[in-house]
Design a protein around this motif. Structure first.
Motif, PDB file in Angstrom:
ATOM      1  N   TYR A 210      12.985  -1.420  29.962  1.00 16.95           N
ATOM      2  CA  TYR A 210      12.226  -1.961  28.833  1.00 16.95           C
ATOM      3  C   TYR A 210      10.721  -1.875  29.123  1.00 16.95           C
ATOM      4  O   TYR A 210       9.935  -1.448  28.302  1.00 16.95           O
ATOM      5  CB  TYR A 210      12.571  -3.438  28.601  1.00 16.95           C
ATOM      6  CG  TYR A 210      14.007  -3.743  28.257  1.00 16.95           C
ATOM      7  CD1 TYR A 210      14.556  -3.371  27.040  1.00 16.95           C
ATOM      8  CD2 TYR A 210      14.807  -4.453  29.153  1.00 16.95           C
ATOM      9  CE1 TYR A 210      15.858  -3.690  26.711  1.00 16.95           C
ATOM     10  CE2 TYR A 210      16.123  -4.782  28.839  1.00 16.95           C
ATOM     11  CZ  TYR A 210      16.646  -4.398  27.616  1.00 16.95           C
ATOM     12  OH  TYR A 210      17.940  -4.720  27.305  1.00 16.95           O
ATOM     13  N   GLU A 230      10.546  -5.517  23.100  1.00 22.15           N
ATOM     14  CA  GLU A 230      10.287  -6.862  23.620  1.00 22.15           C
ATOM     15  C   GLU A 230      11.424  -7.835  23.251  1.00 22.15           C
ATOM     16  O   GLU A 230      11.918  -8.587  24.094  1.00 22.15           O
ATOM     17  CB  GLU A 230       8.959  -7.354  23.042  1.00 22.15           C
ATOM     18  CG  GLU A 230       8.435  -8.604  23.672  1.00 22.15           C
ATOM     19  CD  GLU A 230       7.179  -9.092  22.967  1.00 22.15           C
ATOM     20  OE1 GLU A 230       6.314  -9.636  23.650  1.00 22.15           O
ATOM     21  OE2 GLU A 230       7.076  -8.933  21.733  1.00 22.15           O
ATOM     22  N   ILE A 231      11.847  -7.771  21.991  1.00 25.80           N
ATOM     23  CA  ILE A 231      12.918  -8.658  21.529  1.00 25.80           C
ATOM     24  C   ILE A 231      14.230  -8.349  22.254  1.00 25.80           C
ATOM     25  O   ILE A 231      14.939  -9.255  22.705  1.00 25.80           O
ATOM     26  CB  ILE A 231      13.099  -8.534  19.991  1.00 25.80           C
ATOM     27  CG1 ILE A 231      11.895  -9.168  19.279  1.00 25.80           C
ATOM     28  CG2 ILE A 231      14.402  -9.187  19.529  1.00 25.80           C
ATOM     29  CD1 ILE A 231      11.874  -8.950  17.785  1.00 25.80           C
ATOM     30  N   GLU A 234      13.988  -9.609  25.882  1.00 25.30           N
ATOM     31  CA  GLU A 234      14.151 -11.070  25.975  1.00 25.30           C
ATOM     32  C   GLU A 234      15.598 -11.470  25.715  1.00 25.30           C
ATOM     33  O   GLU A 234      16.118 -12.380  26.343  1.00 25.30           O
ATOM     34  CB  GLU A 234      13.237 -11.768  24.962  1.00 25.30           C
ATOM     35  CG  GLU A 234      11.809 -11.850  25.433  1.00 25.30           C
ATOM     36  CD  GLU A 234      10.861 -12.322  24.336  1.00 25.30           C
ATOM     37  OE1 GLU A 234      11.332 -12.755  23.263  1.00 25.30           O
ATOM     38  OE2 GLU A 234       9.634 -12.246  24.560  1.00 25.30           O
ATOM     39  N   GLY A 235      16.245 -10.789  24.767  1.00 20.79           N
ATOM     40  CA  GLY A 235      17.624 -11.140  24.412  1.00 20.79           C
ATOM     41  C   GLY A 235      18.659 -10.417  25.255  1.00 20.79           C
ATOM     42  O   GLY A 235      19.851 -10.590  25.033  1.00 20.79           O
ATOM     43  N   ARG A 236      18.177  -9.587  26.186  1.00 19.10           N
ATOM     44  CA  ARG A 236      19.067  -8.846  27.091  1.00 19.10           C
ATOM     45  C   ARG A 236      20.106  -7.999  26.369  1.00 19.10           C
ATOM     46  O   ARG A 236      21.288  -7.994  26.706  1.00 19.10           O
ATOM     47  CB  ARG A 236      19.782  -9.803  28.057  1.00 19.10           C
ATOM     48  CG  ARG A 236      18.816 -10.505  28.975  1.00 19.10           C
ATOM     49  CD  ARG A 236      19.496 -11.503  29.876  1.00 19.10           C
ATOM     50  NE  ARG A 236      18.550 -12.013  30.861  1.00 19.10           N
ATOM     51  CZ  ARG A 236      18.242 -11.388  31.973  1.00 19.10           C
ATOM     52  NH1 ARG A 236      18.785 -10.238  32.280  1.00 19.10           N
ATOM     53  NH2 ARG A 236      17.360 -11.913  32.807  1.00 19.10           N
ATOM     54  N   ASP A 255      17.281  -3.223  31.412  1.00 18.60           N
ATOM     55  CA  ASP A 255      16.537  -3.876  32.468  1.00 18.60           C
ATOM     56  C   ASP A 255      16.484  -2.953  33.698  1.00 18.60           C
ATOM     57  O   ASP A 255      17.437  -2.225  33.958  1.00 18.60           O
ATOM     58  CB  ASP A 255      17.294  -5.157  32.825  1.00 18.60           C
ATOM     59  CG  ASP A 255      16.447  -6.095  33.625  1.00 18.60           C
ATOM     60  OD1 ASP A 255      15.750  -6.898  33.012  1.00 18.60           O
ATOM     61  OD2 ASP A 255      16.502  -6.002  34.868  1.00 18.60           O
ATOM     62  N   SER A 274       4.451  -7.850  35.129  1.00 20.51           N
ATOM     63  CA  SER A 274       5.015  -8.733  34.107  1.00 20.51           C
ATOM     64  C   SER A 274       4.133  -8.982  32.908  1.00 20.51           C
ATOM     65  O   SER A 274       3.743  -8.046  32.217  1.00 20.51           O
ATOM     66  CB  SER A 274       5.448 -10.029  34.738  1.00 20.51           C
ATOM     67  OG  SER A 274       4.348 -10.610  35.393  1.00 20.51           O
ATOM     68  N   ASP A 275       3.823 -10.230  32.689  1.00 19.57           N
ATOM     69  CA  ASP A 275       3.313 -10.732  31.410  1.00 19.57           C
ATOM     70  C   ASP A 275       2.211  -9.918  30.764  1.00 19.57           C
ATOM     71  O   ASP A 275       2.120  -9.844  29.561  1.00 19.57           O
ATOM     72  CB  ASP A 275       2.789 -12.155  31.568  1.00 19.57           C
ATOM     73  CG  ASP A 275       3.371 -12.817  32.774  1.00 19.57           C
ATOM     74  OD1 ASP A 275       4.581 -12.663  32.955  1.00 19.57           O
ATOM     75  OD2 ASP A 275       2.634 -13.449  33.526  1.00 19.57           O
ATOM     76  N   VAL A 278       3.647  -7.552  28.401  1.00 24.64           N
ATOM     77  CA  VAL A 278       4.306  -8.205  27.290  1.00 24.64           C
ATOM     78  C   VAL A 278       3.278  -8.811  26.342  1.00 24.64           C
ATOM     79  O   VAL A 278       3.383  -8.688  25.134  1.00 24.64           O
ATOM     80  CB  VAL A 278       5.269  -9.298  27.795  1.00 24.64           C
ATOM     81  CG1 VAL A 278       5.927 -10.004  26.643  1.00 24.64           C
ATOM     82  CG2 VAL A 278       6.314  -8.670  28.704  1.00 24.64           C
ATOM     83  N   THR A 282       2.535  -8.088  22.384  1.00 23.66           N
ATOM     84  CA  THR A 282       2.609  -9.165  21.387  1.00 23.66           C
ATOM     85  C   THR A 282       1.469  -9.075  20.376  1.00 23.66           C
ATOM     86  O   THR A 282       1.604  -9.471  19.243  1.00 23.66           O
ATOM     87  CB  THR A 282       2.585 -10.526  22.092  1.00 23.66           C
ATOM     88  OG1 THR A 282       3.516 -10.480  23.162  1.00 23.66           O
ATOM     89  CG2 THR A 282       2.955 -11.640  21.164  1.00 23.66           C
TER      90      THR A 282
END
Ligand code: ASP
Ligand code: MG
Length: 284
Positions: A210, A230-231, A234-236, A255, A274-275, A278, A282
């Motif tokens: 991802y 992204e969705i 987060e929702g795997r 992943d 990481s963030d 993301v 966003t």
């Protein structure tokens, strides 16, 4: 599970972009993919974009043009209402195409599919999915065909999710319905290592994480909307980008740990970044 009760089929979300539903010939290919999913024992949930590109009668840009010819200051609420129509038309046409081919199907607007968003017209965020009506259809053996790119607010206003937002619909439904996979059908074979117009040796990746696909910015965004990635992350839910006109398995987006698991290789560097990535996504 009680005796005689049938094990529910695993949900598979299949999203078809504007070019994939633009002509009767392309829609026949879509029907083939849906039929194959059914034969493989899945419960397909279809998401469609508006048919064709600018110039086609119900393409998003054509609808936008209709309003721009009248006024430059059309309220965002009105714009979203007209823009949502392209996908609704597409959903009805695709559902009828499936029915004509002997596959029970029914169209749903974003609102009917239970896609609840905030009130930011033009770039609304999905807040949650209330998929009761989709479950009802699935229970009856009906393939739901959902209009992409749109949702509804708590107060009943129709919203759109931003350009390219049908991918977002597919990812959100994938998470909401706990799908085994979200398939993004498009006109390319998957995610490529480079732009084939600039790099003749570019090849299609079998798998990518991802984060890696989000970091590919321009190149990645051409095949899938970053918000959808992204969705799904987060929702795997695994994503797969593949061509409507082929049986090629395309590119699986999962992943990084999953990739190493599947490929028997060590976890790649992207896992620790990481963030920042993301958050950048966003903002889009
Ligand atoms: N039809 C919308 C657009 O052109 C949404 C989509 O295609 O994903 O942006
Ligand atoms: Mg798109």
């Amino acid at each position: 599970m009680e005796k005689g009760q049938v094990e529910p089929r695993p949900v598979l979300v299949q999203k078809f972009g504007g070019t994939s539903v633009a002509t009767a010939e392309k829609r026949a290919q879509v029907t083939g993919h849906v039929r194959q999913a059914l034969q493989q024992g899945f419960a397909p949930v279809i998401v469609v974009s508006a048919m064709g590109r600018a110039g086609a009668p119900y393409a998003t840009d054509t609808l936008l043009g209709l309003v721009k010819d009248i006024a430059q200051d059309t309220p965002a609420r009105s714009l979203d209402l007209i823009l949502s129509c392209g996908e609704i038309i597409s959903a009805v046409i695709m559902a009828e195409t499936l029915r004509a081919a002997g596959i029970p199907a029914a169209p749903f607007t974003g609102a009917q599919a239970g896609i609840i968003t905030n009130g930011q017209f033009g770039s609304a965020r999905v807040l949650r999915i209330q998929p009761e009506r989709l479950w009802q259809a699935l229970d009856q053996g009906i393939v739901p065909v959902v209009a992409g790119f749109q949702g509804v607010t708590e107060t009943g206003e129709v919203t759109t999710l931003g350009r390219g937002g049908s991918d977002t619909t597919a990812a959100a439904l994938g998470v909401g319905l706990r799908a085994v996979e979200v398939q993004i059908f498009t006109d390319v074979n998957g995610v490529m290592t480079a732009d084939p117009r600039l790099e003749p040796n570019a090849r299609t990746l079998q798998t990518i994480s991802y984060r890696e696909v989000m970091e590919m910015a321009q190149l990645g965004a051409k095949v899938i909307h970053p918000r959808a990635v992204e969705i799904a992350m987060e929702g795997r839910v695994p994503l797969r980008v593949l061509a409507t006109g082929s049986n090629n398995p395309g590119t699986l987006i999962v992943d990084a740990r999953e990739i190493s698991h599947r490929a028997g290789e060590p976890v790649t560097h992207v896992e620790i970044r990481s963030d920042r990535v993301v958050r950048a996504v966003t903002q889009m």
